[in-house]
Design a protein around this motif. Structure first.
Motif, short mmCIF file in Angstrom:
data_model
loop_
_atom_site.label_atom_id
_atom_site.label_comp_id
_atom_site.label_asym_id
_atom_site.label_seq_id
_atom_site.Cartn_x
_atom_site.Cartn_y
_atom_site.Cartn_z
N VAL A 135 -4.23 10.13 -3.89
CA VAL A 135 -3.66 10.09 -2.55
C VAL A 135 -2.82 8.82 -2.34
CG1 VAL A 135 -5.43 11.52 -1.48
CG2 VAL A 135 -5.77 9.04 -1.61
N GLY A 136 -2.70 7.98 -3.36
CA GLY A 136 -1.89 6.78 -3.25
C GLY A 136 -2.39 5.69 -4.17
N HIS A 137 -1.75 4.51 -4.06
CA HIS A 137 -2.19 3.35 -4.83
C HIS A 137 -1.83 2.09 -4.06
CE1 HIS A 137 2.08 3.40 -6.00
NE2 HIS A 137 1.94 2.11 -6.26
N VAL A 138 -2.41 0.99 -4.49
CA VAL A 138 -2.16 -0.29 -3.83
C VAL A 138 -2.03 -1.35 -4.92
CG1 VAL A 138 -4.64 -0.70 -3.54
CG2 VAL A 138 -3.03 -1.92 -2.10
N SER A 139 -1.18 -2.34 -4.66
CA SER A 139 -0.88 -3.34 -5.68
C SER A 139 -1.67 -4.64 -5.49
CB SER A 139 0.62 -3.68 -5.66
OG SER A 139 1.40 -2.58 -6.02
N PHE A 140 -2.27 -5.10 -6.59
CA PHE A 140 -2.77 -6.46 -6.72
C PHE A 140 -3.96 -6.83 -5.85
CE2 PHE A 140 1.88 -6.59 -7.61
CZ PHE A 140 1.76 -6.62 -8.99
N GLY A 141 -5.04 -6.07 -5.98
CA GLY A 141 -6.31 -6.44 -5.36
C GLY A 141 -6.46 -5.96 -3.93
N SER A 142 -7.54 -5.27 -3.62
CA SER A 142 -7.70 -4.72 -2.28
C SER A 142 -9.06 -4.03 -2.16
CB SER A 142 -6.58 -3.73 -1.97
OG SER A 142 -6.54 -2.73 -2.96
N ILE A 161 0.87 -1.17 0.00
CA ILE A 161 0.00 0.00 0.00
C ILE A 161 0.91 1.23 0.00
CG2 ILE A 161 -1.82 1.24 1.23
CD1 ILE A 161 -2.57 -1.43 2.56
N HIS A 162 0.70 2.11 -0.95
CA HIS A 162 1.61 3.24 -1.14
C HIS A 162 0.86 4.57 -1.04
CE1 HIS A 162 4.64 0.43 -2.73
NE2 HIS A 162 3.64 -0.14 -3.37
N PRO A 163 0.70 5.12 0.16
CA PRO A 163 0.11 6.46 0.25
C PRO A 163 1.08 7.48 -0.34
CG PRO A 163 0.91 5.75 2.39
CD PRO A 163 1.06 4.57 1.48
N SER A 164 0.53 8.49 -0.99
CA SER A 164 1.37 9.52 -1.60
C SER A 164 1.19 10.88 -0.92
CB SER A 164 1.05 9.65 -3.10
OG SER A 164 -0.31 9.97 -3.30
N VAL A 165 0.53 10.86 0.24
CA VAL A 165 0.33 12.09 1.02
C VAL A 165 0.89 11.90 2.41
CG1 VAL A 165 -1.70 12.85 -0.28
CG2 VAL A 165 -1.99 11.32 1.68
N GLU A 166 1.09 13.00 3.11
CA GLU A 166 1.58 12.96 4.48
C GLU A 166 0.90 14.06 5.28
OE1 GLU A 166 5.68 15.50 3.77
OE2 GLU A 166 5.75 13.31 3.68
N PRO A 167 0.99 13.99 6.60
CA PRO A 167 0.32 15.00 7.42
C PRO A 167 0.69 16.43 7.01
CG PRO A 167 1.09 13.21 8.80
CD PRO A 167 1.63 12.94 7.43
N GLY A 168 -0.35 17.27 6.94
CA GLY A 168 -0.15 18.65 6.53
C GLY A 168 -0.47 18.91 5.08
#
Length: 210
Positions: free
Chosen positions: A169-176, A153-160
């Protein structure tokens, strides 16, 4: 890694950065194998292309109407339920769906939390206990839940960070699965989707405030 390496110019679609790293191993193996075992090499090339295709990242046109909430992911609505005083809407992402997640509402990220857990199939009722990343916007929360095979799971945001509705805001690999805990002022009468409905991240309106 650069978002647009040379190979990107021949692809008919954009992909997330992580895709190039994941596709590198089968692509290199294909280059070595093709001269000696063409069928195996072709299979490895197909695998590399499949990894890139899975991580495609198309642009979306987000509605700009006031008071609307858009889907956080592509897929099928698999969860609609009350949790305390708030509603939870979950979207199951099949392997053929785009796996880039988008903000259902504009807001500022307060916290990004990772919680280890099981890896049940994302459509299973027990998948709420799976590994997940929670992006807390204060007014609402986005939960990205890993499936039995998805462990990245790859979030592409951070606090603030401030994000617009429909922004990546991110992506996730292979089904979820991607669930949104809706703001407290949204109730069942505001929902525009139900279990089994197909939705598109950043485009499908799942709720509308009065």
């Amino acid at each position: 890694m650069a978002r647009n390496p040379p190979l990107a110019t021949v692809l008919p679609f954009d992909v997330v950065d992580e895709a190039w790293r994941l596709a590198l191993a089968p692509a290199l193996a294909a280059a070595v194998t093709l001269p000696f075992l063409p069928p195996v090499g072709i299979g490895l090339l197909a695998l590399a292309f499949g990894v890139l295709w899975f991580h495609r990242d198309p642009d979306r046109s987000t509605p700009d109407a006031e008071g609307i909430v858009v889907a956080p992911a592509d897929g099928t609505v698999s969860v609609v339920r009350k949790e305390g005083e708030r509603l939870r809407v979950g979207v199951f992402m099949n392997v053929t769906d785009v796996h880039v997640n988008r903000a259902p509402l504009a807001g500022e990220v307060r916290e990004v939390r990772h919680r280890p857990g099981a890896n049940r199939p994302a459509f299973d009722k027990e998948s709420d206990r799976n590994e997940q990343v929670a992006i807390d916007f204060g007014e609402y929360e986005l939960l990205v839940i890993a499936g039995w095979f998805a462990r990245r799971i790859h979030p592409s945001v951070e606090p603030g960070d401030a994000v617009d509705r429909g922004e990546r805001v991110g992506h996730v690999s292979f089904g979820s699965r991607a669930d949104v805990i809706l703001p407290a002022d949204i109730d069942e009468t505001d929902l525009l989707v139900s279990e089994g409905d197909a939705v598109r991240a950043g485009e499908t309106i799942i709720a509308e405030r009065d």
